[in-house]
Design a protein around this motif. Structure first.
Motif, PDB file in Angstrom:
ATOM      1  N   CYS A 586       0.811  -1.220   0.000  1.00 28.85           N
ATOM      2  CA  CYS A 586       0.000   0.000   0.000  1.00 28.85           C
ATOM      3  C   CYS A 586       0.842   1.266   0.000  1.00 28.85           C
ATOM      4  O   CYS A 586       0.292   2.376   0.065  1.00 28.85           O
ATOM      5  N   ALA A 594      -4.993   2.972  -5.459  1.00 32.01           N
ATOM      6  CA  ALA A 594      -5.567   3.112  -4.119  1.00 32.01           C
ATOM      7  C   ALA A 594      -7.049   2.754  -4.127  1.00 32.01           C
ATOM      8  O   ALA A 594      -7.559   2.134  -3.183  1.00 32.01           O
ATOM      9  N   MET A 597      -7.280  -0.995  -4.179  1.00 31.18           N
ATOM     10  CA  MET A 597      -6.894  -1.560  -2.890  1.00 31.18           C
ATOM     11  C   MET A 597      -7.989  -1.333  -1.847  1.00 31.18           C
ATOM     12  O   MET A 597      -8.238  -2.194  -0.993  1.00 31.18           O
ATOM     13  N   LEU A 627      -1.733   0.053   8.421  1.00 27.22           N
ATOM     14  CA  LEU A 627      -2.163   0.853   7.279  1.00 27.22           C
ATOM     15  C   LEU A 627      -2.603   2.255   7.704  1.00 27.22           C
ATOM     16  O   LEU A 627      -2.343   3.236   7.006  1.00 27.22           O
ATOM     17  N   ILE A 637      -6.424   5.118   1.672  1.00 25.59           N
ATOM     18  CA  ILE A 637      -6.139   3.914   2.449  1.00 25.59           C
ATOM     19  C   ILE A 637      -6.123   4.248   3.938  1.00 25.59           C
ATOM     20  O   ILE A 637      -6.657   3.492   4.766  1.00 25.59           O
TER      21      ILE A 637
END
Length: 773
Positions: A586, A594, A597, A627, A637
């Motif tokens: 990430c 992004a 994800m 994250l 994220i």
């Protein structure tokens, strides 16, 4: 003396069918020849079987390659049907006389092979085209004359244009269908018109005109028809009725036997098989892939099956259909529509109203100012979706026979119109129905489309929408190489797919399918393949995509009696590896990556929460914490991870407020802040509805933006907030407008003097100021 009476007909024309029936009754032939595939002569008696319900189609396919096939549809109003049934009802011999499909399929395969040569580089040596064709350079095959080819394909349109009609369908309806179909002399006029048209098309073209594969195949077809007619005459038949497409009628008179024999001698041939399959009126339409289709099979069925007045019954059916759909259609409207259609036909100089008159009358009387009722009338009546039925003793592959038996046992009748089916998997019959539908999906026969139901997917309920399509018959033939029953074929097909599949997401999706299809043998094989691939997989996105199907197998496997222990071990391995590789994966993502994800994060989060397993939840929580605080990570994220942690209860509102303040800090560009908010607020704004302090922070940030910054983030924020349900958006707007949020936020931010006094000495020392007592 042997005499051939040639009847040039229009395929699927009720007027032609009526006129042909009258002509055959007058002629009393001793042999009937019909344009059709001789490969299916043995199947002709089934057309008179009491269980046969048209529309149905002859399906002829290559024995070694079932995907190569040809359909020959038949309807009650097809002249070919009338001719064949006339012969069968009188115990007369009836033959098909067109070029055998065993030749035409082989010829098409040769064309495909030859056309691959057309793209060779210029300068390559000339070649000789296979078959009875001239020698020429394969790189120099210009297209045939487009006008001639168009007339050959649709001669009716050419005649219609000459007569001042917009299309061949309407012209033929005016000339033949609206005559009532009781005049057998119409065939002489049709043959004469086609003869003149053929003379125009077949006139010598410019010197060196290009060779046309399509024209050559047509010549072979007509040569075979003439040869069949000569063979019948040699056998001593004296009154031969020849039923063929109107375009071919002039070509069957004359010709040299020796020339035809030479033309047919070099044709290639393959082995084919034939059967009857159910068909639908919708597939008889022009765009169904069969060249001799019609635009209005439902209307033609009505014309052919109704004696006397056709208008009143049709308008009555129209009114009944509209009333069933909750639309207004009275008896007085029916009478008015009948009168209007008759008047329109009179004004146009027609003996009987045609479809155009009927349609315009129905639109004026029933539809008012809306086209929606007219669409309904067109789909249900003008075209229709009647599904035919073939006798049980029709030749079929064992797989198709087994499916028919299963459909009867489970009371799942194939129907052309879509219908909904709700299944309760706690009932044995419904569980078997579900397994059958999922197995057919594995075989490429999408008879049922699974629909979403309220609650989690894969519980004790399933909702399906069933609709049978005629092409499923061919797919069953293609799938028969896997096995003789639906279960055997689906298991073998799934096993073969598993052996050649190396991508984790597709393997886990396949595992989900075989579990739903109740194929334990295939499930074990897929799991073994999955375990091996999982040990070598390194792509984090593939690992994440593989987790949701596995979670469904583990959670709902017991509903179908499936042992999910091995799936659980694979899930644990994949999840641990995904969690370890997630933070590096990430880092430094662009906006598109992004976004992808974020989707994967949501799917894995749903899978983990579905299982409610302590070890899995702990691993996933640690990954989300990493994250949420990842250095250099994308705002989308960060925001999404923060929201998922809040949903898990790993963060309290105070923690979220701190992180939101950090995200809203002035050092962060507005686009990054908007991305963080998009990730945090995705799917629901309830967190802002219930926490005025968070809403106030966002409100303050937004109000403080400059004009340029506001223009930059507006599209992102609009996309975020418009995804909220309408009640949530309304509540948020009312709170902002009322000033309630700002008041609560202001009180929350009031200065605490005692706490501020504690840091003043430290601040003064940092600034080098004298600390006052």
């Amino acid at each position: 003396m042997s005499t051939a009476h040639i009847f040039g007909i229009r395929h699927h024309g009720p007027g032609s069918a009526r006129s042909l029936r009258r002509a055959l009754e007058e002629l009393q032939p001793d042999l009937v020849l019909v344009e059709g595939p001789p490969d299916a002569d043995a199947l002709l008696p089934l057309l008179a079987h009491e269980e046969m319900q048209l529309p149905a189609a002859l399906l002829i396919y290559a024995a070694d390659e079932p995907g190569r096939a040809v359909y020959y549809p038949f309807a009650d109003f097809s002249p070919e049907t009338v001719a064949i049934r006339h012969a069968l009802s009188r115990a007369l011999p009836v033959w098909f006389m067109d070029l055998p499909v065993s030749h035409s399929l082989a010829w098409e395969a040769r064309i495909q092979a030859d056309l691959q040569v057309v793209g060779r580089e210029a300068g390559e040596a000339p070649r000789e085209v296979s078959g009875n064709t001239p020698q020429q350079d394969a790189t120099d095959l210009p297209l045939p004359d487009s006008t001639r080819l168009l007339i050959r394909r649709d001669p009716l349109s050419a005649l219609a244009e000459a007569a001042g009609f917009t299309d061949g369908e309407r012209w033929w309806e005016f000339l033949v269908e609206s005559r009532g179909g009781n005049d057998s002399s119409v065939f002489e006029a049709i043959t004469e018109a086609m003869k003149a048209l053929r003379e125009e098309v077949e006139a010598p073209g410019p010197e060196g005109a290009a060779f046309s594969w399509e024209t050559h195949l047509e010549e072979c077809r007509e040569a075979h028809m003439r040869q069949t007619l000569r063979a019948a005459q040699k056998e001593g038949f004296s009154r031969i009725a020849v039923v063929c497409g109107a375009w071919h009628a002039p070509a069957l008179q004359g010709g040299q036997a020796s020339t035809d024999a030479r033309l047919l001698k070099t044709l290639p041939k393959i082995k084919v098989r034939a059967t009857w399959v159910p068909w639908t009126h919708g597939r008889l339409a022009r765009e169904s892939g069969y060249g001799a289709g019609v635009d209005s099979p439902g209307w033609y069925q009505h014309l052919f099956g109704t004696e006397g007045d056709v208008l009143a019954p049709w308008m009555t059916r129209t009114a009944r259909l509209l009333r069933e759909e909750g639309l207004d259609a009275s008896s007085a409207s029916v009478i008015e529509a009948v009168r209007l259609a008759g008047t329109l036909a009179t004004l146009r100089g027609q003996a009987l109203p045609g479809l155009q008159d009927v349609t315009e009358a129905a639109r004026a009387v029933f539809c008012w100012d809306s086209d929606l009722p007219m669409r309904l009338i067109h789909e249900r009546l003008v075209v229709g979706e009647t599904l035919g039925r073939v006798p049980q003793d029709t030749p079929a592959v064992p797989l198709a026979q087994h499916l028919a038996a299963e459909q009867k046992r489970l009371r799942l009748k194939p129907e052309a119109l879509a219908r909904d089916l709700d299944l309760d998997l706690r009932k044995d019959t419904d569980l078997e129905r579900s397994a059958l539908l999922h197995r057919l999906h594995l075989l490429g026969v999408a008879w049922g489309e699974e629909r979403r139901v309220s609650g989690a997917r894969g519980t004790f309920r399933e909702a399906w929408r069933l609709q049978w399509h005629p092409e499923f018959a061919l797919r069953l033939i293609e799938a028969s190489l896997w096995g003789q029953t639906v279960g055997e074929a689906a298991e073998a097909c799934a096993a073969e797919r598993a052996r050649h599949e190396e991508k984790l997401p597709k393997l886990t999706a396949l595992l989900d399918q075989v579990i739903l299809a109740a194929l334990p043998g295939a499930a074990r094989l897929v799991l073994r393949q999955l375990s091996g691939e999982a040990a070598n997989a390194s792509d984090v996105t593939h690992l994440m995509q593989a987790l949701p199907p596995l979670a469904r197998v583990m959670r709902y496997g017991d509903v179908r009696g499936t042992d999910s222990a091995q799936a659980g071990e694979v899930f644990r391995t994949l999840l641990v590896r995904a969690c370890i590789g997630l933070p590096p994966a990430c880092a430094s993502l662009d906006d598109d990556a992004a976004g992808e994800m974020r989707t994967h994060l949501g799917e894995v989060h749903a899978a983990v929460t579905l299982l409610q397993h302590e070890e899995h939840t702990a691993s996933w929580t640690d990954a989300l914490h990493s994250l949420a605080t990842l250095s250099g990570g994308h705002g989308l994220i960060h925001g999404r991870a923060t929201r998922l942690l809040l949903d898990l209860g790993e963060l309290n509102p105070a923690d979220v407020e701190v992180r939101l303040k950090q995200a809203l800090a002035g050092v962060n560009p507005p686009s990054r802040v908007a991305a963080w908010l998009e990730g945090f607020l995705e799917g629901s704004g309830l967190v802002l509805v219930h926490d005025a302090r968070l809403l106030g922070l966002i409100d303050d940030w937004l109000v403080g933006l400059s004009g340029d910054a506001f223009q930059e983030v507006l599209p992102l924020l609009r996309r975020t907030f418009t995804r909220f349900p309408a009640p949530e958006r309304r509540t948020l707007g009312e709170r902002i407008r009322s000033g309630e949020v700002r008041a609560l936020h202001t009180r929350a931010e009031e200065l605490d003097a005692e706490r501020a006094a504690l840091v003043l000495p430290v601040v003064a020392q940092l600034l080098g100021l004298e600390v006052m007592a």
